[in-house]
Design an enzyme around this catalytic site. Sequence first.
Site, PDB file in Angstrom:
ATOM      1  N   MET A  31     -26.347  11.300 -25.774  1.00  0.00           N
ATOM      2  CA  MET A  31     -25.107  11.236 -24.988  1.00  0.00           C
ATOM      3  C   MET A  31     -23.956  11.750 -25.842  1.00  0.00           C
ATOM      4  O   MET A  31     -22.789  11.438 -25.574  1.00  0.00           O
ATOM      5  CB  MET A  31     -24.845   9.806 -24.511  1.00  0.00           C
ATOM      6  CG  MET A  31     -25.951   9.331 -23.557  1.00  0.00           C
ATOM      7  SD  MET A  31     -25.444   8.014 -22.443  1.00  0.00           S
ATOM      8  CE  MET A  31     -25.092   6.730 -23.602  1.00  0.00           C
TER       9      MET A  31
ATOM     10  N   LEU B 280     -22.510  12.694 -31.885  1.00  0.00           N
ATOM     11  CA  LEU B 280     -23.690  12.759 -32.751  1.00  0.00           C
ATOM     12  C   LEU B 280     -23.393  12.225 -34.152  1.00  0.00           C
ATOM     13  O   LEU B 280     -22.314  12.443 -34.702  1.00  0.00           O
ATOM     14  CB  LEU B 280     -24.177  14.205 -32.858  1.00  0.00           C
ATOM     15  CG  LEU B 280     -24.563  14.869 -31.533  1.00  0.00           C
ATOM     16  CD1 LEU B 280     -25.113  16.268 -31.781  1.00  0.00           C
ATOM     17  CD2 LEU B 280     -25.569  14.039 -30.742  1.00  0.00           C
TER      18      LEU B 280
ATOM     19  N   GLY C 121     -28.120   9.676 -37.383  1.00  0.00           N
ATOM     20  CA  GLY C 121     -29.328   9.223 -36.685  1.00  0.00           C
ATOM     21  C   GLY C 121     -29.833  10.307 -35.730  1.00  0.00           C
ATOM     22  O   GLY C 121     -31.017  10.659 -35.727  1.00  0.00           O
ATOM     23  N   HIS C 122     -28.914  10.878 -34.936  1.00  0.00           N
ATOM     24  CA  HIS C 122     -29.312  11.971 -34.024  1.00  0.00           C
ATOM     25  C   HIS C 122     -29.830  13.161 -34.825  1.00  0.00           C
ATOM     26  O   HIS C 122     -30.802  13.811 -34.436  1.00  0.00           O
ATOM     27  CB  HIS C 122     -28.107  12.449 -33.202  1.00  0.00           C
ATOM     28  CG  HIS C 122     -27.547  11.432 -32.265  1.00  0.00           C
ATOM     29  ND1 HIS C 122     -26.296  10.899 -32.417  1.00  0.00           N
ATOM     30  CD2 HIS C 122     -28.062  10.854 -31.153  1.00  0.00           C
ATOM     31  CE1 HIS C 122     -26.051  10.042 -31.440  1.00  0.00           C
ATOM     32  NE2 HIS C 122     -27.105   9.993 -30.660  1.00  0.00           N
TER      33      HIS C 122
ATOM     34  N   SER D 200     -24.717   4.347 -34.969  1.00  0.00           N
ATOM     35  CA  SER D 200     -24.594   4.304 -33.514  1.00  0.00           C
ATOM     36  C   SER D 200     -23.279   4.968 -33.138  1.00  0.00           C
ATOM     37  O   SER D 200     -22.286   4.840 -33.876  1.00  0.00           O
ATOM     38  CB  SER D 200     -24.570   2.839 -33.055  1.00  0.00           C
ATOM     39  OG  SER D 200     -24.082   2.751 -31.742  1.00  0.00           O
TER      40      SER D 200
END
Length: 280
Positions: free
Chosen positions: A32, A35, A38-39, A187
């Site tokens: 979503m 970024l 983690g992405h 996050s």
Amino acid sequence: MTAPILRRLSELRALTTKWRRNGETIGVVPTMGALHQGHLSLVEAAKAGTDRVIVTIFVNPKQFNNPEDLAKYPRTEHEDAQKLAPYGVDVIYVPEPEQIYPQGFATNVSVTGLTDVMEGEFRPGHFDGVATVVAKLFLQTQADRAYFGEKDYQQLMIVRRMARDLDIPIEVIGCPTVREPSGLAMSSRNLRLSPDGLAIAANKHRIMQGIAQSLKAGTTFDTLAAKAETDLLAAGFTQVEYVQLRCAETLEPLIHASRPARLFAAAWADGVRLIDNIPV
Ligand code: PAF
């Protein structure tokens, strides 16, 4: 160089059809946006595992049970494209809303059982929104492999079950949670934390690790659950929604970490709802 951004399914299909005709494998990283590392670790895994990589960015209204949360969700397309540039992804798919939910869209993908607990209990309708959009993204991208973070472990299990139940020919791959040096799980929501909020949030991983140690030493979870909540509140969390020990495969509740298990927690700090889980 930043990857091309496509906004229409017809443009995406023209490319994926060509790739498939050439026998190239396709990996998709659904996101979503907003970024973070983690992405980017998912993108790295996709680059290593497939010939072509598509990153999708779509803030999916159907998975937000709280309109305020949707309104506040960070939208950072330009920065996201810049962050992806060094990774050499082939396409960034940022569908216009009607490419996902055309006029008259009337289908809902709902996975039962796995969705009844934890996030499903506290965010009614959330997983129907996730399963519906992910099913669409799988079918739109025609990907062979999809990469998801274990940070959203329940989501990973639900998406895997959905793909299996619907015979969508895609392998769903889970990748380890990436953490800040403080232990805080990365996050997109962390962007909304103040410096004080970040310091409070960082305690969650430490507290969860302490519980995991006690479980490994043989303490049963029923004696640890209340302590976990007290410790989180003492650390500055304002509300604890759940701390639960569950089977890593079926998500059944457990008392002992007698088989591969995960410890899950959801709690609020600084007005932001934060979830995390660790293997036990
Ligand atoms: O994990 C997320 O970012 C979202 O739930 C996903 C999988 C991209 C679906 O909108």
